[in-house]
Scaffold this motif. Structure first.
Motif, PDB file in Angstrom:
ATOM      1  N   THR A  64       0.807  -1.220   0.000  1.00  9.87           N
ATOM      2  CA  THR A  64       0.000   0.000   0.000  1.00  9.87           C
ATOM      3  C   THR A  64       0.838   1.266   0.000  1.00  9.87           C
ATOM      4  O   THR A  64       0.659   2.138  -0.848  1.00  9.87           O
ATOM      5  CB  THR A  64      -0.947   0.011   1.223  1.00  9.87           C
ATOM      6  OG1 THR A  64      -1.730  -1.176   1.227  1.00  9.87           O
ATOM      7  CG2 THR A  64      -1.863   1.216   1.183  1.00  9.87           C
TER       8      THR A  64
ATOM      9  N   LYS B 140      -3.860  -2.799   1.615  1.00 14.72           N
ATOM     10  CA  LYS B 140      -4.620  -2.665   2.858  1.00 14.72           C
ATOM     11  C   LYS B 140      -5.250  -1.283   2.908  1.00 14.72           C
ATOM     12  O   LYS B 140      -4.890  -0.394   2.161  1.00 14.72           O
ATOM     13  CB  LYS B 140      -3.688  -2.850   4.062  1.00 14.72           C
ATOM     14  CG  LYS B 140      -2.909  -4.141   4.047  1.00 14.72           C
ATOM     15  CD  LYS B 140      -3.705  -5.232   4.663  1.00 14.72           C
ATOM     16  CE  LYS B 140      -2.836  -6.489   4.775  1.00 14.72           C
ATOM     17  NZ  LYS B 140      -3.395  -7.460   5.637  1.00 14.72           N
ATOM     18  N   LYS B 141      -6.142  -1.081   3.838  1.00 12.93           N
ATOM     19  CA  LYS B 141      -6.860   0.189   3.886  1.00 12.93           C
ATOM     20  C   LYS B 141      -6.038   1.331   4.486  1.00 12.93           C
ATOM     21  O   LYS B 141      -5.064   1.124   5.187  1.00 12.93           O
ATOM     22  CB  LYS B 141      -8.144   0.025   4.682  1.00 12.93           C
ATOM     23  CG  LYS B 141      -7.908  -0.158   6.174  1.00 12.93           C
ATOM     24  CD  LYS B 141      -9.231  -0.255   6.896  1.00 12.93           C
ATOM     25  CE  LYS B 141      -9.036  -0.711   8.312  1.00 12.93           C
ATOM     26  NZ  LYS B 141      -8.684  -2.103   8.451  1.00 12.93           N
ATOM     27  N   LYS B 142      -6.479   2.503   4.175  1.00 12.51           N
ATOM     28  CA  LYS B 142      -6.038   3.738   4.817  1.00 12.51           C
ATOM     29  C   LYS B 142      -7.294   4.376   5.395  1.00 12.51           C
ATOM     30  O   LYS B 142      -8.371   4.227   4.834  1.00 12.51           O
ATOM     31  CB  LYS B 142      -5.406   4.703   3.810  1.00 12.51           C
ATOM     32  CG  LYS B 142      -4.134   4.198   3.210  1.00 12.51           C
ATOM     33  CD  LYS B 142      -3.016   4.355   4.182  1.00 12.51           C
ATOM     34  CE  LYS B 142      -1.710   3.962   3.522  1.00 12.51           C
ATOM     35  NZ  LYS B 142      -0.599   4.036   4.397  1.00 12.51           N
TER      36      LYS B 142
ATOM     37  N   THR C  26      -8.351   3.478   0.214  1.00 10.14           N
ATOM     38  CA  THR C  26      -6.936   3.163   0.167  1.00 10.14           C
ATOM     39  C   THR C  26      -6.193   4.219  -0.633  1.00 10.14           C
ATOM     40  O   THR C  26      -5.268   4.837  -0.136  1.00 10.14           O
ATOM     41  CB  THR C  26      -6.725   1.760  -0.423  1.00 10.14           C
ATOM     42  OG1 THR C  26      -7.467   0.820   0.367  1.00 10.14           O
ATOM     43  CG2 THR C  26      -5.265   1.379  -0.375  1.00 10.14           C
TER      44      THR C  26
ATOM     45  N   LEU D   5      -7.189  -6.230  -2.773  1.00 15.54           N
ATOM     46  CA  LEU D   5      -7.653  -5.541  -1.571  1.00 15.54           C
ATOM     47  C   LEU D   5      -7.933  -6.582  -0.500  1.00 15.54           C
ATOM     48  O   LEU D   5      -8.641  -7.553  -0.748  1.00 15.54           O
ATOM     49  CB  LEU D   5      -8.926  -4.763  -1.896  1.00 15.54           C
ATOM     50  CG  LEU D   5      -9.466  -3.819  -0.846  1.00 15.54           C
ATOM     51  CD1 LEU D   5      -8.486  -2.681  -0.591  1.00 15.54           C
ATOM     52  CD2 LEU D   5     -10.804  -3.242  -1.299  1.00 15.54           C
TER      53      LEU D   5
ATOM     54  N   TRP E 149     -15.695   1.121   1.838  1.00 19.18           N
ATOM     55  CA  TRP E 149     -14.254   1.015   1.592  1.00 19.18           C
ATOM     56  C   TRP E 149     -14.013   1.001   0.096  1.00 19.18           C
ATOM     57  O   TRP E 149     -14.589   0.190  -0.624  1.00 19.18           O
ATOM     58  CB  TRP E 149     -13.704  -0.253   2.248  1.00 19.18           C
ATOM     59  CG  TRP E 149     -12.217  -0.422   2.178  1.00 19.18           C
ATOM     60  CD1 TRP E 149     -11.296   0.454   1.684  1.00 19.18           C
ATOM     61  CD2 TRP E 149     -11.475  -1.552   2.615  1.00 19.18           C
ATOM     62  NE1 TRP E 149     -10.033  -0.061   1.796  1.00 19.18           N
ATOM     63  CE2 TRP E 149     -10.107  -1.300   2.369  1.00 19.18           C
ATOM     64  CE3 TRP E 149     -11.828  -2.764   3.200  1.00 19.18           C
ATOM     65  CZ2 TRP E 149      -9.108  -2.201   2.669  1.00 19.18           C
ATOM     66  CZ3 TRP E 149     -10.834  -3.663   3.502  1.00 19.18           C
ATOM     67  CH2 TRP E 149      -9.484  -3.386   3.251  1.00 19.18           C
TER      68      TRP E 149
END
Length: 189
Positions: free
Chosen positions: A19, A47-49, A59, A81, A90
């Motif tokens: 990421t 991965k997420k932000k 992200t 993802l 998301w």
């Protein structure tokens, strides 16, 4: 100019979280006035932000960016993802606030590894929310020749806004969409 995500530290080995290095590549291309963000063959874990104006999870928040092409080598360039979606919205790529001339080409998007995903988990999201100074949402963008694997929400989503700005002149063509497990391949709202 071509900005190779590997040159910014992405491994694409299927186990490392790429990421931050992908984001660094996007920021560099944008700072130069645009360019090609290239994903050579690999399995890029994303991965997420946290945090954007809508208090959702995104992200890659491509707000106010312009003249970027996200380019891969088809099925060999997989953007995967994964992680805990916390039952919240998301987005892997979120274009808003006048994001323009953004192009996705020859990439493989996969959201099958997201846990606790809600129906608003999207691969590519073009929004009119939070319009730019000219009153525009995202515009003049393309998604072409991509493959979209399973995701709980929409593979490509468009959202206009009565209080923001329009989302317009966005072309989606030549893509392959696996609708298993997803809410909608291409959604308009």
């Amino acid at each position: 100019n071509i900005y190779n995500v590997r040159d910014y530290g992405a491994l694409g080995n299927g186990s490392a979280d790429d990421t931050d290095t992908i984001w660094a590549t996007i920021v560099a291309a944008n700072a130069a006035g645009g360019g090609i963000v290239y994903f050579p063959p690999g399995d890029y874990r994303i991965k997420k932000k946290l945090g954007n104006p809508l208090n959702t999870l995104s992200t890659f928040d491509v707000d106010r960016m312009t003249k970027l092409t996200f380019l891969g080598d088809g099925y060999a360039s997989k953007l995967k993802l994964e992680g805990d979606g916390q039952n919240r919205d998301w987005y892997m790529f979120y274009m808003h606030d006048g994001a323009s001339f953004i192009r996705f080409e020859n990439l493989y998007f996969d959201g099958a590894e997201v846990t606790n995903a809600d129906e608003q988990t999207h691969s590519v999201f073009f929004s009119g929310e939070n319009a730019d100074i000219n009153g525009s949402g995202s515009h003049d963008c393309e998604v072409i020749d991509c493959y979209f694997g399973p995701i709980n929400g929409d593979n490509v989503r468009f959202l206009g806004s009565a209080t923001g700005g329009p989302t317009y002149n966005i072309r989606v063509h030549g893509n392959s969409i696996d609708s298993e497990g997803c809410r909608c391949g291409v959604a308009f709202q």
